[in-house]
Design a protein around this motif. Structure first.
Motif, short mmCIF file in Angstrom:
data_model
loop_
_atom_site.label_atom_id
_atom_site.label_comp_id
_atom_site.label_asym_id
_atom_site.label_seq_id
_atom_site.Cartn_x
_atom_site.Cartn_y
_atom_site.Cartn_z
N GLU A 1 0.86 -1.19 0.00
CA GLU A 1 0.00 0.00 0.00
C GLU A 1 0.89 1.24 0.00
O GLU A 1 1.79 1.37 0.84
CB GLU A 1 -0.89 0.00 1.24
N TRP A 2 0.64 2.16 -0.95
CA TRP A 2 1.47 3.35 -1.02
C TRP A 2 1.38 4.15 0.27
O TRP A 2 0.29 4.36 0.83
CB TRP A 2 1.05 4.23 -2.18
N GLY A 3 2.53 4.58 0.77
CA GLY A 3 2.58 5.44 1.93
C GLY A 3 2.57 4.74 3.26
O GLY A 3 2.63 5.39 4.31
N VAL A 4 2.49 3.41 3.24
CA VAL A 4 2.45 2.63 4.49
C VAL A 4 3.53 1.55 4.41
O VAL A 4 3.48 0.67 3.56
CB VAL A 4 1.07 1.98 4.71
N ILE A 5 4.52 1.62 5.32
CA ILE A 5 5.62 0.65 5.34
C ILE A 5 5.78 0.13 6.76
O ILE A 5 5.77 0.91 7.72
CB ILE A 5 6.95 1.30 4.88
N ASP A 6 5.94 -1.17 6.91
CA ASP A 6 6.13 -1.78 8.23
C ASP A 6 7.60 -1.62 8.64
O ASP A 6 8.43 -2.49 8.40
CB ASP A 6 5.74 -3.26 8.18
#
Length: 335
Positions: A105-110
């Protein structure tokens, strides 16, 4: 920031450092990237030279960057993608077996998961218009941007040509120890595809094209200045229409209402392939679609939007578009 995140950031800072722009450690002009007994250095898209005592091996990469590195035998420990990997046209054929996926998902990184992998390098495209690397742009979650605290972020710049970007990844891969002998044949095949495309466009000097991405209530027209693959097509002879009024807050596009979707009348309508065929279905549902001459004539295709990073992918797209140009009617927009 968690204590583990902070500790990894300190360790990364000790391992790698950003030096003055465009020079190697001895102050001589840098050639893009090197690997050897003296360590590692790479002139990144942000204009800085990054160095390390050892060649980085634990790489976290944006998914498109990862595809480029994988094509040269460099396998990252993790990737972050802008959307579902399985349906991403730019990731078709990529093998991520054994590679951690930090985001779809663009803009969301774990970032917490990324921290456990102890990366020593983050790789993504540098976007000059946004002064940021992929995954660090405006609009990305602040927590996700902390990925950059784990290790230095590097990668070639998006610019006036995808060819430059592809060459930049080849240089980066070589600096990371890749055997790039295969790149010579890839480049030869690519150059042949360019030549065939140029021959096709030369035979249709009046052919015009418009790159679009319709969605919801918006008819978005791409601005070639910020889409280097479109600049390449222009340089190779295709007259890609330049919209007159780019959006002031995000000049990659001119956003028109569907009531004004017939403002531009190209001979060939090219849909953003990342959202196709959904974006074409969106236009189909609009009453004005029949007033767009190219659409009414069935003169449509797709354009590879913002995902090309390798010679084989680019050559394949050019071969497809060459056939489209050869079959196109350069008088549709004037009908």
């Amino acid at each position: 920031m968690s204590r583990r995140l902070g500790a990894l950031a300190v360790a990364a800072a000790l391992l790698l450092s950003a030096c003055s722009s465009g020079t190697d450690p001895d102050g001589e002009p840098a050639d893009g990237g090197t690997a050897g007994e003296a360590g590692w250095s790479y002139v990144s898209g942000d204009g800085k030279t990054y160095t390390a005592d050892e060649v980085p091996t634990r790489i976290v990469a944006h998914a498109y960057a990862a595809k480029a590195l994988l094509s040269y035998g460099i396998t990252p420990v993790a990737v972050y993608a802008d959307g579902p990997i399985a349906s991403d046209v730019g990731l078709q054929g990529v093998d991520l077996t054994g590679v951690e996926v930090l985001s779809e998902e663009w803009g969301v990184i774990d970032v917490e998961k990324a921290a456990t992998l102890q990366p020593d390098l983050i790789v993504g495209d540098w976007w000059p218009a946004e002064d940021a690397y992929s995954g660090m742009e405006g609009g990305v979650e602040e927590e996700s941007k902390k990925l950059a605290d784990l290790a230095p972020v590097v990668g070639p710049s998006q610019g006036d040509s995808i060819v430059d970007l592809v060459e930049g990844y080849a240089t980066l891969a070589k600096s990371l120890g890749a055997d790039t002998a295969v790149v010579d044949q890839q480049r030869t095949d690519f150059d042949a595809a360019v030549a065939a495309f140029e021959e096709a466009t030369a035979a249709k000097p009046g052919l015009t094209a418009l790159a679009i991405s319709p969605y919801e209530d918006t008819y978005a027209v791409a601005v070639p200045e910020y889409a280097p693959e479109l600049l390449d097509l222009q340089s190779w002879g295709l007259d890609v229409i330049v919209p007159t009024t780019p959006d002031p807050d995000f000049p990659y596009w001119q956003s028109l209402s569907f009531e004004n979707a017939d403002t531009y009348q190209p001979d060939l309508l090219m849909f953003d392939d990342r959202n196709h065929p959904g974006n074409e279905d969106t236009l189909t549902a609009q009453p004005i679609a029949s007033s767009i001459k190219a659409y009414a004539a069935g003169a449509t295709t797709t354009w590879p939007a913002y995902w090309l990073h390798t010679y084989p992918d680019y050559a394949a797209q050019l071969e497809r578009l060459t056939t489209v140009v050869e079959q196109a009617d350069e008088n549709v927009g004037d009908a």
